[in-house]
Design an enzyme around this catalytic site. Structure first.
Site: not given
Ligand code: EPU
Length: 423
Positions: A22-23, A94, A118, A123-126, A308, A330, A400
């Site tokens: 999926k991811n 997201r 969520c 889960r911010p975007m910074d 995960d 995480i 999902r």
């Molecule tokens: N984070 C920030 N700022 C950002 C981006 C992330 O603070 O701009 C924080 C997040 O809030 C979190 C941590 O960094 O605490 C990790 O976030 P990351 O960006 O690595 O995760 P993601 O890309 O949003 C993907 C998977 C998630 C998986 C995480 C960690 C996808 C679509 N989703 O999310 O999958 O848990 O990496 O491995 O690839 C799931 O499939 O159930 C799922 C949640």
């Protein structure tokens, strides 16, 4: 809303085919926005998140069609693209934020809704914003939307992320494929889904090195071409089904499984007394003798133990001999399954990012509620090992990320069925 009824009934034996990830697929699909030529993905999983990404890409002007009941997806972004990813779709998932980098690279501007929080954290975007700003994007937040633009396109740059974010690495790499000059990303995430994305981008003509390491170098090119790419195996679906015989006893072969996708997880299974062997078709998993042993788990970015799989591992440890400590590093709020498991007789104490699980001999079936995707499947695993019936409600979370879960588990002897409608 559907629910799932599970009856605990002893060991599981058989084979389970593992789907495409999926991811990985959710990052590969937006890559179509980088090229005027078609991108075809094979081995795609049949999931509601993939349908949501399909709707998002269509709303941006891409053509998306599928064959083999969704296992093959062909996308084409040759026409005029709409730069706006609407809140109505982004709030559902997201991973919609993965269109930001490709839209910026292709159009020079993009407007993407902020996803909001969520169930598992804020889960911010910074980190995404800083990474794309390094490539020359100017990004403002207005009315809940990120408004991103460039002055004459993106420019290659050297950037270090404050944390190895999976999504920000994917956005940066996709954006940098069409930037002018060379980009170097350090402290990049190393997940297999990122390696798979880079393999696909390379087939499309991108020049990238270092995937799977903390430093990824991208040499920008002027255009990318079409390609056909098979989606990598879903390591989280794999780990989930590896836990089924671990919890219930028996022996299950996970078809397409690979140890290199889950080395840290396999080490913990070994310590718990679960045998994992490589076969010609994948991985065979069996519980050796008696009860599982307690093990401590810390979630970390790849190659560490995946967040995960934390909920599913907790389900296993609920019946282990001894006390296990699970540390979630995480996400700040990813123990929502603990109170539900406690309804089934599990002994768990949660303090901040730590959960202490004291194994009990047997869980008991109960009505429980899924709070997120991985929580939902952990409750199904627990139900398979419990005495009596468990009804897991709110299974839209499950749909999902897991295709045909009832079918895959029933084929190994599990008593599991979907109840249509209801709470
Ligand atoms: N984070 C920030 N700022 C950002 C981006 C992330 O603070 O701009 C924080 C997040 O809030 C979190 C941590 O960094 O605490 C990790 O976030 P990351 O960006 O690595 O995760 P993601 O890309 O949003 C993907 C998977 C998630 C998986 C995480 C960690 C996808 C679509 N989703 O999310 O999958 O848990 O990496 O491995 O690839 C799931 O499939 O159930 C799922 C949640």
């Amino acid at each position: 809303m559907d629910s799932i009824l599970v009856k605990g009934n002893g060991p599981l034996n058989g084979a389970i085919p593992i789907a495409g990830a999926k991811n990985a697929c959710l990052a590969l699909m937006p890559a179509t926005l980088l090229s005027e030529e078609p991108l075809t993905l094979t081995n795609a999983p049949r999931l509601s998140d993939i349908r949501t990404m399909t709707s998002l890409l269509q709303s941006l002007g891409a053509e998306v069609s599928s064959l083999q009941d969704g296992k093959v997806i062909t996308m084409s972004s040759h026409g005029v693209l709409n730069p706006t990813a609407d809140y109505d779709i982004v709030r559902k998932m997201r991973a919609s934020n993965l269109v930001l980098g490709p839209l910026l690279a292709r159009l020079g501007h993009a407007v993407v809704s902020l996803p909001g929080g969520c169930a598992i954290g804020a889960r911010p975007m910074d980190i995404h914003i800083d990474a794309l700003a390094a490539l020359g994007a100017e990004i403002d937040l207005r009315d809940g939307y990120l408004h991103a633009k460039t002055q004459g396109g993106l420019t290659g740059a050297v950037h270090e992320m404050r944390f190895a974010s999976v999504g920000a690495t994917e956005n940066f790499v996709m954006a940098a494929t069409l930037a002018k000059g060379t980009s170097v990303l350090s402290n990049a995430a190393r997940e297999p889904e990122i390696v798979d994305l880079v393999h696909c981008l390379r087939r499309m003509g991108a020049e990238i090195e270092g995937e799977g390491t903390p430093t990824i170098t991208i040499q920008g090119v002027t255009a990318l071409r079409g390609a056909t790419h098979p989606v990598v195996t879903d390591r989280i679906e794999l780990g989930t089904y590896m836990l089924a015989p671990a919890i219930c006893g028996g022996e299950v072969e996970c078809l397409g499984g690979r140890i290199d996708l889950l080395a840290a997880f396999c080490e913990k299974l070994d310590a718990a007394g679960i045998s994992v062997t490589e076969t010609e078709r994948g991985l065979k998993v069996a519980r050796r003798n008696g009860r599982v042993r307690a093990v401590d788990v810390v979630t970390e970015p790849f190659p560490g133990f995946p967040t995960d799989l934390q909920a599913q591992m907790m389900a296993l440890l609920c019946t282990a001999e001894g006390t296990s400590v699970l540390e979630e590093r995480i996400f700040e709020n990813r123990f929502m399954h603990a109170p539900e498991l406690m309804r089934m007789g599990a002994r768990i104490e949660v303090h901040g990012g730590h959960a202490t699980v004291t194994g009990v001999e047997r869980l008991r079936g109960a009505p429980v509620m899924a709070t997120d995707l991985r929580a939902s499947v952990s409750l199904i695993l627990a139900g398979l090992a419990a005495e009596g019936e468990t009804v897991v409600s709110r299974v839209y979370h499950l749909d999902r990320g897991y295709e045909r879960v009832e079918e895959k588990l029933s084929a190994c002897g599990a008593k599991i069925e979907r109840i249509k409608g209801g709470a």
